[in-house]
Write a protein that holds these residues in place. Structure first.
Motif, PDB file in Angstrom:
ATOM      1  N   GLU A   9       0.578  -1.236  -0.163  1.00  0.00           N
ATOM      2  CA  GLU A   9       0.343  -0.071  -0.093  1.00  0.00           C
ATOM      3  C   GLU A   9       0.470   1.211  -0.059  1.00  0.00           C
ATOM      4  OE1 GLU A   9      -3.334   2.413   0.294  1.00  0.00           O
ATOM      5  OE2 GLU A   9      -3.234   0.396  -0.641  1.00  0.00           O
ATOM      6  N   TRP A  10       1.930   1.514   0.772  1.00  0.00           N
ATOM      7  CA  TRP A  10       2.554   2.663   0.855  1.00  0.00           C
ATOM      8  C   TRP A  10       3.280   2.994  -0.230  1.00  0.00           C
ATOM      9  CZ3 TRP A  10       0.825   5.859   3.790  1.00  0.00           C
ATOM     10  CH2 TRP A  10       0.032   5.556   4.880  1.00  0.00           C
ATOM     11  N   GLY A  11       4.282   2.107  -1.216  1.00  0.00           N
ATOM     12  CA  GLY A  11       4.787   2.214  -1.925  1.00  0.00           C
ATOM     13  C   GLY A  11       3.883   2.719  -3.243  1.00  0.00           C
ATOM     14  N   ASN A  12       2.619   2.036  -2.938  1.00  0.00           N
ATOM     15  CA  ASN A  12       1.836   2.794  -4.069  1.00  0.00           C
ATOM     16  C   ASN A  12       1.264   4.171  -3.768  1.00  0.00           C
ATOM     17  OD1 ASN A  12       2.133   0.296  -5.751  1.00  0.00           O
ATOM     18  ND2 ASN A  12      -0.230   0.143  -4.515  1.00  0.00           N
ATOM     19  N   ARG A  13       1.673   4.576  -2.571  1.00  0.00           N
ATOM     20  CA  ARG A  13       1.754   6.175  -2.882  1.00  0.00           C
ATOM     21  C   ARG A  13       2.096   6.723  -2.915  1.00  0.00           C
ATOM     22  NH1 ARG A  13      -3.602   6.805  -0.556  1.00  0.00           N
ATOM     23  NH2 ARG A  13      -5.174   4.733   0.483  1.00  0.00           N
ATOM     24  N   ILE A  14       3.682   5.717  -2.516  1.00  0.00           N
ATOM     25  CA  ILE A  14       4.883   7.224  -3.008  1.00  0.00           C
ATOM     26  C   ILE A  14       4.544   8.278  -4.414  1.00  0.00           C
ATOM     27  CG2 ILE A  14       7.044   7.112  -3.752  1.00  0.00           C
ATOM     28  CD1 ILE A  14       7.042   4.827  -2.195  1.00  0.00           C
ATOM     29  N   LEU A  15       4.039   7.632  -5.451  1.00  0.00           N
ATOM     30  CA  LEU A  15       3.973   8.442  -6.523  1.00  0.00           C
ATOM     31  C   LEU A  15       2.891   9.332  -6.313  1.00  0.00           C
ATOM     32  CD1 LEU A  15       4.240   9.386  -9.398  1.00  0.00           C
ATOM     33  CD2 LEU A  15       2.045   7.246 -10.206  1.00  0.00           C
ATOM     34  N   PRO A  16       1.283   9.349  -6.078  1.00  0.00           N
ATOM     35  CA  PRO A  16       0.702  10.402  -5.961  1.00  0.00           C
ATOM     36  C   PRO A  16       1.287  11.723  -4.521  1.00  0.00           C
ATOM     37  CG  PRO A  16      -0.326   8.405  -5.040  1.00  0.00           C
ATOM     38  CD  PRO A  16       0.773   8.474  -5.877  1.00  0.00           C
ATOM     39  N   THR A  17       1.788  10.687  -3.218  1.00  0.00           N
ATOM     40  CA  THR A  17       2.050  12.224  -2.495  1.00  0.00           C
ATOM     41  C   THR A  17       3.172  12.860  -2.446  1.00  0.00           C
ATOM     42  OG1 THR A  17       0.645  10.511  -0.502  1.00  0.00           O
ATOM     43  CG2 THR A  17       2.319  11.640   0.232  1.00  0.00           C
ATOM     44  N   GLY A  18       3.483  12.046  -3.626  1.00  0.00           N
ATOM     45  CA  GLY A  18       4.926  13.010  -4.118  1.00  0.00           C
ATOM     46  C   GLY A  18       5.341  14.064  -4.953  1.00  0.00           C
ATOM     47  N   TYR A  19       3.643  13.492  -5.859  1.00  0.00           N
ATOM     48  CA  TYR A  19       3.521  14.783  -6.596  1.00  0.00           C
ATOM     49  C   TYR A  19       2.658  15.837  -5.886  1.00  0.00           C
ATOM     50  CZ  TYR A  19       5.860  12.819 -11.219  1.00  0.00           C
ATOM     51  OH  TYR A  19       6.719  12.398 -11.984  1.00  0.00           O
ATOM     52  N   THR A  20       1.748  15.319  -4.795  1.00  0.00           N
ATOM     53  CA  THR A  20       0.707  16.247  -4.415  1.00  0.00           C
ATOM     54  C   THR A  20       1.443  17.323  -3.532  1.00  0.00           C
ATOM     55  OG1 THR A  20       0.271  14.581  -2.836  1.00  0.00           O
ATOM     56  CG2 THR A  20      -1.441  15.330  -4.814  1.00  0.00           C
ATOM     57  N   LEU A  21       3.069  16.430  -3.091  1.00  0.00           N
ATOM     58  CA  LEU A  21       3.986  17.153  -1.861  1.00  0.00           C
ATOM     59  C   LEU A  21       5.062  18.300  -2.895  1.00  0.00           C
ATOM     60  CD1 LEU A  21       5.272  18.070   0.545  1.00  0.00           C
ATOM     61  CD2 LEU A  21       6.220  15.765   0.272  1.00  0.00           C
ATOM     62  N   ALA A  22       5.321  17.554  -4.177  1.00  0.00           N
ATOM     63  CA  ALA A  22       6.106  19.123  -5.235  1.00  0.00           C
ATOM     64  C   ALA A  22       4.869  19.794  -5.323  1.00  0.00           C
ATOM     65  CB  ALA A  22       6.085  17.806  -6.375  1.00  0.00           C
ATOM     66  N   ALA A  23       3.386  19.716  -5.503  1.00  0.00           N
ATOM     67  CA  ALA A  23       2.490  20.745  -5.778  1.00  0.00           C
ATOM     68  C   ALA A  23       2.350  22.131  -4.901  1.00  0.00           C
ATOM     69  CB  ALA A  23       1.351  20.491  -6.374  1.00  0.00           C
ATOM     70  N   THR A  24       2.571  21.581  -4.260  1.00  0.00           N
ATOM     71  CA  THR A  24       2.509  22.313  -2.721  1.00  0.00           C
ATOM     72  C   THR A  24       3.849  22.826  -2.270  1.00  0.00           C
ATOM     73  OG1 THR A  24       1.371  20.654  -1.440  1.00  0.00           O
ATOM     74  CG2 THR A  24       2.041  21.650  -0.236  1.00  0.00           C
ATOM     75  N   LEU A  25       4.387  22.419  -2.503  1.00  0.00           N
ATOM     76  CA  LEU A  25       5.921  23.038  -1.835  1.00  0.00           C
ATOM     77  C   LEU A  25       6.460  23.624  -3.721  1.00  0.00           C
ATOM     78  CD1 LEU A  25       8.192  20.169  -0.809  1.00  0.00           C
ATOM     79  CD2 LEU A  25       7.211  21.839   0.364  1.00  0.00           C
ATOM     80  N   ALA A  26       5.883  23.636  -4.320  1.00  0.00           N
ATOM     81  CA  ALA A  26       5.942  24.865  -5.398  1.00  0.00           C
ATOM     82  C   ALA A  26       5.123  26.066  -5.091  1.00  0.00           C
ATOM     83  CB  ALA A  26       5.585  23.306  -7.259  1.00  0.00           C
ATOM     84  N   VAL A  27       3.999  25.396  -4.962  1.00  0.00           N
ATOM     85  CA  VAL A  27       3.374  27.048  -4.557  1.00  0.00           C
ATOM     86  C   VAL A  27       3.818  27.615  -3.419  1.00  0.00           C
ATOM     87  CG1 VAL A  27       1.164  27.680  -3.425  1.00  0.00           C
ATOM     88  CG2 VAL A  27       0.892  26.024  -5.297  1.00  0.00           C
ATOM     89  N   MET A  28       4.316  27.243  -2.615  1.00  0.00           N
ATOM     90  CA  MET A  28       4.988  27.688  -1.154  1.00  0.00           C
ATOM     91  C   MET A  28       6.437  28.574  -1.934  1.00  0.00           C
ATOM     92  SD  MET A  28       4.691  24.821   1.782  1.00  0.00           S
ATOM     93  CE  MET A  28       5.630  26.180   2.979  1.00  0.00           C
ATOM     94  N   PHE A  29       7.062  27.974  -2.815  1.00  0.00           N
ATOM     95  CA  PHE A  29       7.982  28.199  -3.357  1.00  0.00           C
ATOM     96  C   PHE A  29       7.660  29.701  -3.935  1.00  0.00           C
ATOM     97  CE2 PHE A  29      10.883  29.083  -7.280  1.00  0.00           C
ATOM     98  CZ  PHE A  29      11.470  28.943  -7.083  1.00  0.00           C
ATOM     99  N   ALA A  30       6.741  29.661  -5.418  1.00  0.00           N
ATOM    100  CA  ALA A  30       6.272  30.756  -5.703  1.00  0.00           C
ATOM    101  C   ALA A  30       5.633  32.044  -4.109  1.00  0.00           C
ATOM    102  CB  ALA A  30       4.986  30.094  -6.275  1.00  0.00           C
ATOM    103  N   ARG A  31       5.062  31.191  -4.057  1.00  0.00           N
ATOM    104  CA  ARG A  31       4.816  32.892  -3.021  1.00  0.00           C
ATOM    105  C   ARG A  31       6.136  33.792  -2.527  1.00  0.00           C
ATOM    106  NH1 ARG A  31       3.337  32.977   3.067  1.00  0.00           N
ATOM    107  NH2 ARG A  31       2.148  34.903   2.970  1.00  0.00           N
ATOM    108  N   SER A  32       7.308  32.483  -2.317  1.00  0.00           N
ATOM    109  CA  SER A  32       8.658  32.939  -1.414  1.00  0.00           C
ATOM    110  C   SER A  32       9.710  34.143  -2.462  1.00  0.00           C
ATOM    111  CB  SER A  32       9.234  32.220  -0.555  1.00  0.00           C
ATOM    112  OG  SER A  32      10.877  32.726  -0.203  1.00  0.00           O
TER     113      SER A  32
END
Length: 567
Positions: free
Chosen positions: A213-236
């Motif tokens: 289960e957790w191996g399958n979640r690496i892809l969606p969680t990793g990309y959504t986390l990257a999108a979140t950090l991208a928004v935070m980076f854009a604001r900074s």
């Protein structure tokens, strides 16, 4: 030459996933020929069966590799039906550990061999929680491995670039404490982990045992986390708090929502998490491109580089997301556009961050020039004071070093100084293969002297014994006070155990000689001496001290005022 199989495949949809191979084999009429877009079914919980007729027209044996171009497929079972009716079974996919796959590769691949003129039928059962992308090709073994090696080279360069950019900007964050560098580094690393999961390198090399289960979640969680950090980076990066507060608040609200979306991907079914990932990819693309345009409008430094960089990455991400939803076909640009776009984007963003860093550097240099001018005016006045202070510090340093390793009462090495010298002695004994001895001495009757004559008299007694030990020991020996009324003598290059016993007896005898106190009274103490020897490399310094301590306690328990060598 590799042969694409898109036009040779017929499909059977198995909504419940209950059909067995024997049932599918009998229901050949249930298979339907495919159109160009049929091999990309998007997100679906259904199982699909593929049927491929293969005929060898060669006069020699052919070795081929059946390769699926999309690495993110969970479970593929291949059944090869031979002309005589027998069949062979092979299995691959993400749900299997690399060692359990028929070929340990980042993609689902199957080795096949065909005799001259042989006709076989291949049945493949495919299930996945991700996008059902079934494009495949049949390639000669040499061609497959040659293409595979080239892909690994490009992927190594790509991920090497991600690691280099992430580490470089993280080091810049440590040096400058600029939050933008940290957010960029975290974005790069999370994006890289998700990308390695998508193209199969992560499950193959980084977490080969995590296939559940957790191996399958690496892809969606990793990309959504990257999108979140991208928004935070854009604001900074854009830093529009003063000149465009509404945009700043909008980016903040989006970041909070995206953090919630990232957490949701850990809770919902994996296929739903992948759909959330795709939707967030599209929305992030739109919002960050719009914020880049706003940044250019407000004349924010490096906003043009920012916009161009996100266009490169986010167009690729949008292509991948839309392809995963099944709206566009799978091809080279939709499969690898994300890697190409992200590589260009991260280089451009690094340039943008470097431009900001250079501006900060110029400001710092201007401040430093002012400081240098101020320091030059004070240089003559400070020069003499620096020389004087340096001399005082050297004296203080020497005194501090002496106090750190020396016992203030006896002037011998203290426990810390002993351990430093003992480490040197053991290393030297190891190199020379010599016998090293630790002699531990505990005074008998010292407490009585302390109680009767006072602590000052006890200190005089300890100092006198320390002088005797130093005089009796060799110049190369280390003499130390362990604490209280315990002394240690470390002697190297010992000839034999008998000789070290003689040394112990000699030290005991010199200790037991009377000592005259300042009051004129004469006192005498005994000494229980424990000895432990070891050849270089056999025992550590702590082991030798423990051995000598054990030998000394044997003397204490039996007769006192004697010498014991640990067997």
């Amino acid at each position: 030459m590799a042969q694409p199989l898109d036009s040779f495949v017929s499909l059977l949809q198995d909504p419940g996933g209950e059909l067995t191979f024997e049932q599918v084999r009998r229901e050949t009429n249930a298979f339907e020929a495919t159109e160009p877009g049929d091999l990309h079914q998007g997100y679906t919980p259904d199982v699909f069966w593929m049927r491929i007729e293969v005929a060898s027209r060669s006069s020699r044996r052919l070795d081929r590799i059946l390769e699926f171009t999309y690495a993110y497929l969970d479970d593929i079972r291949l059944y090869r039906v031979n002309p005589d009716g027998t069949f062979e079974r092979m299995r691959s996919g993400r749900t299997l550990a690399p060692a359990d796959r028929v070929v340990s590769h980042r993609k689902p691949v199957f080795p096949l061999s065909f005799e001259p003129g042989e006709r076989v039928t291949l049945y493949l059962r495919i299930s996945t929680h991700a996008s059902m992308t079934l494009n495949a090709r049949l390639a000669p073994t040499f061609t497959f491995y040659e293409d595979s090696d080239q892909e690994y080279v490009w992927l190594a360069l790509y991920f090497g670039m991600l690691v280099a950019l992430g580490a470089y900007n993280f080091l810049l964050f440590l040096g400058t404490r600029q939050r933008s560098f940290l957010l960029y580094s975290l974005f790069v690393f999370s994006f890289g982990i998700a990308a390695s999961s998508m193209n199969g390198l992560g499950p193959l090399l980084l977490w080969p045992g995590m296939v559940g289960e957790w191996g399958n979640r690496i892809l969606p969680t990793g990309y959504t986390l990257a999108a979140t950090l991208a928004v935070m980076f854009a604001r900074s990066f854009l830093n529009m708090r003063r000149i465009a507060p509404r945009w700043d608040r909008a980016l903040l609200v989006l970041a909070i929502c995206w953090w919630s979306g990232t957490l949701v991907t850990l809770l919902v079914p994996v296929q739903d998490a992948l759909k959330i990932m795709s939707a967030m990819g599209v929305l992030t693309t739109v919002f960050l491109i719009t914020s880049g345009i706003a940044g250019i409008r407000y004349r924010i430094p490096a906003a043009r580089i920012y916009l161009l960089a996100w266009l490169m990455l986010l167009v690729g991400a949008a292509l991948l997301s839309v392809r995963n939803l099944g709206w566009i076909p799978s091809n080279f640009f939709t499969v690898y556009g994300l890697q190409v776009g992200s590589a260009i984007e991260m280089v451009l963003l690094s340039f943008g961050l470097a431009a900001r860093f250079n501006e900060l550097k110029r400001q710092k240099e201007r401040a430093q020039r002012k400081l240098v001018l101020s320091l030059q005016r004070q240089e003559r006045e400070l020069e003499q004071r620096v020389i004087q202070r340096t001399s005082e510090l050297e004296v203080a340093k020497a005194e501090l070093e002496r106090r750190v390793v020396k016992d203030p009462v006896t002037g011998l090495y203290n426990r810390y100084g002993l351990m430093i010298h003992l480490e040197k002695y053991t290393q030297r004994a190891c190199r020379r293969d010599e016998l090293l001895a630790v002699i531990l001495i505990d005074l008998d009757g010292f407490k009585a002297v302390n109680d009767r004559h006072g602590h000052e008299a006890g200190d005089v007694l300890l100092a006198a014994i320390a002088q005797r030990l130093q005089k009796e020991a060799r110049e190369s020996d280390c003499v130390a006070r362990m604490g209280g009324d315990e002394f240690v003598v470390v002697t190297e290059n010992v000839v034999s155990e008998a000789s070290v016993l003689e040394i112990g007896q000699r030290l005991r005898e010199t200790i037991t000689q009377p000592v005259t106190l300042p009051s004129g009274q004469s006192v005498r103490v005994g000494a229980s001496v424990g000895i432990c020897t070891g050849r270089g490399g056999e025992q550590s310094g702590n082991d030798l001290i423990r051995g000598a301590d054990e030998a000394m306690y044997r003397v204490k328990k039996t007769r006192k005022n004697d010498v014991c060598l640990l067997d």
